[in-house]
Every structure is written in structure tokens, then in C-alpha cells.
Scaffold this active site. Sequence first.
Site, mmCIF file in Angstrom:
data_model
loop_
_atom_site.group_PDB
_atom_site.id
_atom_site.type_symbol
_atom_site.label_atom_id
_atom_site.label_comp_id
_atom_site.label_asym_id
_atom_site.label_seq_id
_atom_site.Cartn_x
_atom_site.Cartn_y
_atom_site.Cartn_z
ATOM 1 N N GLN A 55 0.786 0.265 -6.472
ATOM 2 C CA GLN A 55 1.331 0.891 -4.940
ATOM 3 C C GLN A 55 2.654 1.380 -5.543
ATOM 4 O OE1 GLN A 55 0.610 -0.080 -2.179
ATOM 5 N NE2 GLN A 55 -1.471 -0.625 -2.895
ATOM 6 N N SER A 56 2.922 2.205 -6.619
ATOM 7 C CA SER A 56 3.921 2.467 -6.849
ATOM 8 C C SER A 56 5.188 3.421 -5.986
ATOM 9 C CB SER A 56 3.804 3.906 -7.913
ATOM 10 O OG SER A 56 5.134 4.590 -8.274
ATOM 11 N N ASN A 57 6.327 2.837 -5.752
ATOM 12 C CA ASN A 57 7.382 3.638 -5.127
ATOM 13 C C ASN A 57 7.052 4.914 -4.789
ATOM 14 O OD1 ASN A 57 7.659 1.084 -3.051
ATOM 15 N ND2 ASN A 57 9.107 0.323 -4.533
ATOM 16 N N CYS A 59 5.768 6.808 -7.164
ATOM 17 C CA CYS A 59 4.322 7.986 -6.513
ATOM 18 C C CYS A 59 4.112 8.583 -5.311
ATOM 19 C CB CYS A 59 3.315 7.162 -7.294
ATOM 20 S SG CYS A 59 2.615 7.323 -8.342
#
Length: 182
Positions: A55-57, A59
Site C-alpha cells: 500500500q505504498s504511497n 509507489c
Amino acid sequence: MKRLSQHLGGPHVWIKRDDLTGLALGGNKTRKLEFLLADALKQGCDTVITAGAAQSNHCRQTAAAAAALGLSCHLALGGSPPSVANGNLLLDKLFGATIHWSGALRKGEGLARIERELCSQGLRPFVIPYGGSNPLGAAGFVAAMIELDEQFEDSRERADAVVFASSSGGTHAGLLVGASTI
């Protein structure tokens, strides 16, 4: 943040709204990506690769910026594929990113392998480190600190402290360098 300032009994609390950058729901990584993707384009790259948690911002914003610039995007995400994509993962997919599930590796440990695979396919990949944290990415926050200083000067306000989140260290490094230049 007038109401928070009032609730706290007096310190004037200001917030820098990087969530309003306009890139895929915003976030601070836009500042780093401005410099990193300019370099990718300058080098003639056609693909970007980066890594993060599922859930990387970082990325999400990388996938959005790549889509806006017509670059393909490969994301090495930690963990394994969920049964249903939601949140940032869903947005990554909507932006056209290719997902490489990396198990326990979520900080870019497998980026070199992906880069080699893409090169063998005739692509010209640009590797963005975890969090966009390298000297070039940090330059985005040198610029942010200079911008912040100019905004305070224009408003005749001053800051006693700057509070920010830090994980991969690039934001931290850029703000420190920026503060030393003003």
C-alpha cells in the site's frame, strides 16, 4: 490550522499541504519524483522501477507520474497478492503499473534483478530507490525548504520548528540541506 493552534493554547501550527499536489491524491513523494523523473527522461529511459509495501504511497505516486509521462512502471511490492486489490494497490493497477510481488523484500532488494530482466527485453529502465531517497530525490526537499522559507518571509511569520514524517530518510536529508542554505 487555527483550531488546532487554539486547542493547543497558542502555538501557531501551519501545515504544508503536499496532499494537494494533484498527482494521484497527492503526497510528499511528488517533490522527489519531479527531480527523479526529469532525470529518467533526460537519460532517454522508457520505464521506471521502484519498490515499497503493498500500500505504498511512494509507489502509487510513481505509477501515476509514470502514466502521466507515458513511461511504463514496474513496482516491486512486498508481500503476496491479496485476493482483492484495494487502496493504493488498486490505484497502482489503474495507472498501468506492472506488479512484481517480492515476499519479505519490500525495500528494493530485488530491483537489480527486475532491471536486468527489463534490459534483456530491450527496455531502458530507470531505477528509483525505495522512497525516492537518494541525493537527487532529496533535492526535492531542498527546494521545499527554500519554498517554505519564502512563504514565511512573504507572510512575515516565522517557524520555530518543522515537524515531518521520516522513513527512508530522503525527505529528512533534503530538509536539513535546505535549512542550511537559508
